[in-house]
Scaffold this active site. Sequence first.
Site, short mmCIF file in Angstrom:
data_model
loop_
_atom_site.label_atom_id
_atom_site.label_comp_id
_atom_site.label_asym_id
_atom_site.label_seq_id
_atom_site.Cartn_x
_atom_site.Cartn_y
_atom_site.Cartn_z
N HIS A 55 63.80 36.39 79.40
CA HIS A 55 62.50 37.06 79.42
C HIS A 55 61.50 36.22 78.62
O HIS A 55 61.87 35.26 77.95
CB HIS A 55 62.59 38.48 78.84
CG HIS A 55 63.10 38.54 77.44
ND1 HIS A 55 64.36 38.97 77.12
CD2 HIS A 55 62.52 38.21 76.27
CE1 HIS A 55 64.53 38.92 75.82
NE2 HIS A 55 63.41 38.45 75.27
C1 T46 Z 1 64.32 36.79 71.64
C2 T46 Z 1 65.73 36.85 71.30
C3 T46 Z 1 66.12 35.86 70.25
C4 T46 Z 1 64.94 47.22 70.44
O1 T46 Z 1 65.05 48.43 70.63
N1 T46 Z 1 64.18 46.74 69.42
C5 T46 Z 1 64.04 45.42 69.15
O2 T46 Z 1 63.32 45.04 68.22
C6 T46 Z 1 64.73 44.47 69.99
C7 T46 Z 1 64.63 42.97 69.74
C8 T46 Z 1 65.49 44.96 71.01
N2 T46 Z 1 65.62 46.29 71.22
C9 T46 Z 1 66.44 46.78 72.36
C10 T46 Z 1 65.82 46.52 73.71
C11 T46 Z 1 67.01 46.30 74.60
O3 T46 Z 1 67.46 47.54 75.10
O4 T46 Z 1 67.67 46.07 72.34
C12 T46 Z 1 68.08 45.74 73.67
C13 T46 Z 1 68.25 44.24 73.82
O5 T46 Z 1 67.01 43.62 73.55
P1 T46 Z 1 66.56 42.23 74.19
O6 T46 Z 1 66.75 42.25 75.65
O7 T46 Z 1 65.20 41.97 73.68
O8 T46 Z 1 67.63 41.23 73.50
P2 T46 Z 1 67.75 39.66 73.58
O9 T46 Z 1 68.80 39.28 72.60
O10 T46 Z 1 67.92 39.20 74.97
O11 T46 Z 1 66.32 39.06 73.08
C14 T46 Z 1 65.83 39.22 71.77
C15 T46 Z 1 64.31 39.25 71.75
O12 T46 Z 1 63.78 40.28 72.57
C16 T46 Z 1 63.71 37.97 72.25
O13 T46 Z 1 62.33 37.97 72.10
O14 T46 Z 1 63.69 35.76 71.52
O15 T46 Z 1 66.22 38.15 70.92
#
Ligand code: T46
Length: 137
Positions: A55
């Site tokens: 993303h």
């Molecule tokens: C990035 C990498 C390094 C939340 O509820 N609050 C939060 O602050 C975050 C970061 C996530 N979430 C929830 C949303 C999703 O349901 O946790 C789940 C996984 O989140 P996400 O798809 O964002 O996870 P990653 O590891 O793919 O990505 C994250 C960051 O979003 C992204 O910007 O650079 O970590």
Amino acid sequence: MNDTLNDLSKPGLINFGKVGSSALGYITVAEKLPFEIKRVYWTYYAPHEVMRGNHAHKELRQIIFALGGVINFELEGVDGSKYHYMLESPEVGLYIPKLYWRTMKFSHNAVLLCLASEEYVEDDYIREYSEFLNWRP
Ligand code: T46
């Protein structure tokens, strides 16, 4: 902050340095950042080599550390520029500006720490790659 990035519209590594010794251990301090920190999160127990991310963010900027293990990042800008970074030192942070598509893979036991410029807002995510490719800032 020991190293400053010349162009905050591009990703780059920031070496925050460390204080200490191999005999006693080390401290790294993150201060004078290019944005106010509004959120901190950490990611751990990611299975070895599983791909996370896929993303981009419309506004969010981040500085990301591998506090343990190794994390490989692939970044792509809306201008088509591509970057690869391997995070493996706790004193080195990866600055990611807004509008960079990212994927990352964790080594076994890797721990990611993120300092984020915004609170969590799902609407800030661009999760469709085709939407990202057509995005005009
Ligand atoms: C990035 C990498 C390094 C939340 O509820 N609050 C939060 O602050 C975050 C970061 C996530 N979430 C929830 C949303 C999703 O349901 O946790 C789940 C996984 O989140 P996400 O798809 O964002 O996870 P990653 O590891 O793919 O990505 C994250 C960051 O979003 C992204 O910007 O650079 O970590």
